[in-house]
Design a protein around this motif. Structure first.
Motif, PDB file in Angstrom:
ATOM      1  N   ARG A   1       0.813  -1.215   0.000  1.00  0.00           N
ATOM      2  CA  ARG A   1       0.000   0.000   0.000  1.00  0.00           C
ATOM      3  C   ARG A   1       0.850   1.270   0.000  1.00  0.00           C
ATOM      4  NH1 ARG A   1      -4.212  -0.817   4.718  1.00  0.00           N
ATOM      5  NH2 ARG A   1      -4.836   1.228   3.974  1.00  0.00           N
ATOM      6  N   VAL A   2       2.159   1.112  -0.063  1.00  0.00           N
ATOM      7  CA  VAL A   2       3.062   2.261  -0.045  1.00  0.00           C
ATOM      8  C   VAL A   2       3.324   2.720  -1.473  1.00  0.00           C
ATOM      9  CG1 VAL A   2       5.368   3.062   0.588  1.00  0.00           C
ATOM     10  CG2 VAL A   2       4.146   1.479   2.092  1.00  0.00           C
ATOM     11  N   VAL A   3       2.997   3.977  -1.749  1.00  0.00           N
ATOM     12  CA  VAL A   3       3.177   4.554  -3.088  1.00  0.00           C
ATOM     13  C   VAL A   3       4.280   5.594  -3.016  1.00  0.00           C
ATOM     14  CG1 VAL A   3       2.086   5.959  -4.881  1.00  0.00           C
ATOM     15  CG2 VAL A   3       0.779   4.170  -3.723  1.00  0.00           C
ATOM     16  N   ARG A   4       5.187   5.553  -3.991  1.00  0.00           N
ATOM     17  CA  ARG A   4       6.258   6.548  -4.080  1.00  0.00           C
ATOM     18  C   ARG A   4       6.415   6.975  -5.531  1.00  0.00           C
ATOM     19  NH1 ARG A   4       5.359   6.640   0.448  1.00  0.00           N
ATOM     20  NH2 ARG A   4       6.723   6.465   2.236  1.00  0.00           N
ATOM     21  N   TYR A   5       6.805   8.219  -5.700  1.00  0.00           N
ATOM     22  CA  TYR A   5       7.089   8.794  -7.011  1.00  0.00           C
ATOM     23  C   TYR A   5       8.563   9.160  -7.060  1.00  0.00           C
ATOM     24  CZ  TYR A   5       2.068   9.429  -7.635  1.00  0.00           C
ATOM     25  OH  TYR A   5       0.719   9.225  -7.782  1.00  0.00           O
ATOM     26  N   HIS A   6       9.212   8.874  -8.175  1.00  0.00           N
ATOM     27  CA  HIS A   6      10.601   9.288  -8.342  1.00  0.00           C
ATOM     28  C   HIS A   6      10.602  10.670  -8.993  1.00  0.00           C
ATOM     29  CE1 HIS A   6      14.817   9.350  -9.462  1.00  0.00           C
ATOM     30  NE2 HIS A   6      14.974   8.383  -8.575  1.00  0.00           N
ATOM     31  N   ARG A   7      11.458  11.538  -8.497  1.00  0.00           N
ATOM     32  CA  ARG A   7      11.510  12.913  -9.003  1.00  0.00           C
ATOM     33  C   ARG A   7      11.746  12.962 -10.515  1.00  0.00           C
ATOM     34  NH1 ARG A   7      15.598  14.998  -6.219  1.00  0.00           N
ATOM     35  NH2 ARG A   7      14.311  15.232  -4.384  1.00  0.00           N
ATOM     36  N   ASP A   8      12.574  12.063 -11.048  1.00  0.00           N
ATOM     37  CA  ASP A   8      12.828  12.035 -12.499  1.00  0.00           C
ATOM     38  C   ASP A   8      11.542  11.761 -13.283  1.00  0.00           C
ATOM     39  OD1 ASP A   8      15.503  12.508 -11.988  1.00  0.00           O
ATOM     40  OD2 ASP A   8      16.107  10.412 -12.286  1.00  0.00           O
ATOM     41  N   ASP A   9      10.677  10.888 -12.743  1.00  0.00           N
ATOM     42  CA  ASP A   9       9.401  10.590 -13.406  1.00  0.00           C
ATOM     43  C   ASP A   9       8.468  11.800 -13.360  1.00  0.00           C
ATOM     44  OD1 ASP A   9      10.177   7.972 -14.041  1.00  0.00           O
ATOM     45  OD2 ASP A   9       9.469   7.229 -12.097  1.00  0.00           O
ATOM     46  N   LEU A  10       8.504  12.541 -12.273  1.00  0.00           N
ATOM     47  CA  LEU A  10       7.671  13.753 -12.178  1.00  0.00           C
ATOM     48  C   LEU A  10       8.155  14.805 -13.177  1.00  0.00           C
ATOM     49  CD1 LEU A  10       7.361  14.029  -8.289  1.00  0.00           C
ATOM     50  CD2 LEU A  10       5.739  12.998  -9.891  1.00  0.00           C
ATOM     51  N   ASP A  11       9.473  14.950 -13.285  1.00  0.00           N
ATOM     52  CA  ASP A  11      10.036  15.904 -14.242  1.00  0.00           C
ATOM     53  C   ASP A  11       9.687  15.501 -15.671  1.00  0.00           C
ATOM     54  OD1 ASP A  11      11.154  17.434 -12.208  1.00  0.00           O
ATOM     55  OD2 ASP A  11      13.116  16.467 -12.356  1.00  0.00           O
ATOM     56  N   ALA A  12       9.792  14.206 -15.983  1.00  0.00           N
ATOM     57  CA  ALA A  12       9.456  13.722 -17.325  1.00  0.00           C
ATOM     58  C   ALA A  12       7.986  13.985 -17.639  1.00  0.00           C
ATOM     59  CB  ALA A  12       9.782  12.228 -17.437  1.00  0.00           C
ATOM     60  N   PHE A  13       7.117  13.776 -16.665  1.00  0.00           N
ATOM     61  CA  PHE A  13       5.704  14.020 -16.842  1.00  0.00           C
ATOM     62  C   PHE A  13       5.449  15.489 -17.193  1.00  0.00           C
ATOM     63  CE2 PHE A  13       1.609  15.184 -14.757  1.00  0.00           C
ATOM     64  CZ  PHE A  13       0.764  14.417 -15.526  1.00  0.00           C
ATOM     65  N   MET A  14       6.127  16.390 -16.520  1.00  0.00           N
ATOM     66  CA  MET A  14       5.957  17.812 -16.790  1.00  0.00           C
ATOM     67  C   MET A  14       6.516  18.187 -18.166  1.00  0.00           C
ATOM     68  SD  MET A  14       4.185  18.973 -14.386  1.00  0.00           S
ATOM     69  CE  MET A  14       4.331  20.712 -14.696  1.00  0.00           C
ATOM     70  N   VAL A  15       7.649  17.609 -18.540  1.00  0.00           N
ATOM     71  CA  VAL A  15       8.251  17.906 -19.834  1.00  0.00           C
ATOM     72  C   VAL A  15       7.349  17.433 -20.972  1.00  0.00           C
ATOM     73  CG1 VAL A  15      10.183  17.303 -21.361  1.00  0.00           C
ATOM     74  CG2 VAL A  15      10.623  17.965 -18.989  1.00  0.00           C
ATOM     75  N   GLU A  16       6.682  16.309 -20.760  1.00  0.00           N
ATOM     76  CA  GLU A  16       5.757  15.788 -21.769  1.00  0.00           C
ATOM     77  C   GLU A  16       4.542  16.693 -21.951  1.00  0.00           C
ATOM     78  OE1 GLU A  16       4.746  11.935 -20.353  1.00  0.00           O
ATOM     79  OE2 GLU A  16       6.750  11.125 -20.686  1.00  0.00           O
ATOM     80  N   GLY A  17       4.328  17.611 -21.020  1.00  0.00           N
ATOM     81  CA  GLY A  17       3.210  18.529 -21.118  1.00  0.00           C
ATOM     82  C   GLY A  17       1.886  17.912 -20.770  1.00  0.00           C
ATOM     83  N   ALA A  18       1.930  16.823 -19.993  1.00  0.00           N
ATOM     84  CA  ALA A  18       0.707  16.118 -19.669  1.00  0.00           C
ATOM     85  C   ALA A  18      -0.073  16.748 -18.532  1.00  0.00           C
ATOM     86  CB  ALA A  18       1.050  14.667 -19.311  1.00  0.00           C
ATOM     87  N   ALA A  19       0.560  17.649 -17.804  1.00  0.00           N
ATOM     88  CA  ALA A  19      -0.158  18.220 -16.657  1.00  0.00           C
ATOM     89  C   ALA A  19      -0.807  19.532 -17.008  1.00  0.00           C
ATOM     90  CB  ALA A  19       0.789  18.423 -15.493  1.00  0.00           C
TER      91      ALA A  19
END
Length: 63
Positions: free
Chosen positions: A45-63
Motif C-alpha cells: 500500500r506504499v506509493v512513491r514517485y521518483h523525481r525524475d518521473d515527475l520531471d518527465a511528466f511535466m516535460v511531456e506537457g501532460a499536466a
C-alpha cells in the motif's frame, strides 16, 4: 512569495509529489486510479514517485 520546498530523497510520498507538481493530493490520486499522470511505484500500500518521473511528466506537457 514563499521558498520552494526542497526534497532530499528522489523518492517522494504522494503528498510531496503533489506539492512538487503543485497539484492537490486528490488530483494525484485521481490520476493514479485512472492510470494517468506520472509513473509511480507501489509496494503493497506504499506509493512513491521518483523525481525524475515527475520531471518527465511535466516535460511531456501532460499536466
Amino acid at each position: 512569495m514563499t521558498e520552494p520546498t526542497t526534497f532530499s530523497s528522489p523518492w517522494l510520498t504522494p503528498a510531496d509529489a503533489a506539492a512538487y507538481l503543485r497539484v492537490s493530493n486528490g488530483t494525484l490520486a485521481n490520476w493514479r486510479s485512472r492510470g494517468e499522470g506520472p509513473r509511480y511505484r507501489a509496494v503493497g500500500r506504499v506509493v512513491r514517485y521518483h523525481r525524475d518521473d515527475l520531471d518527465a511528466f511535466m516535460v511531456e506537457g501532460a499536466a
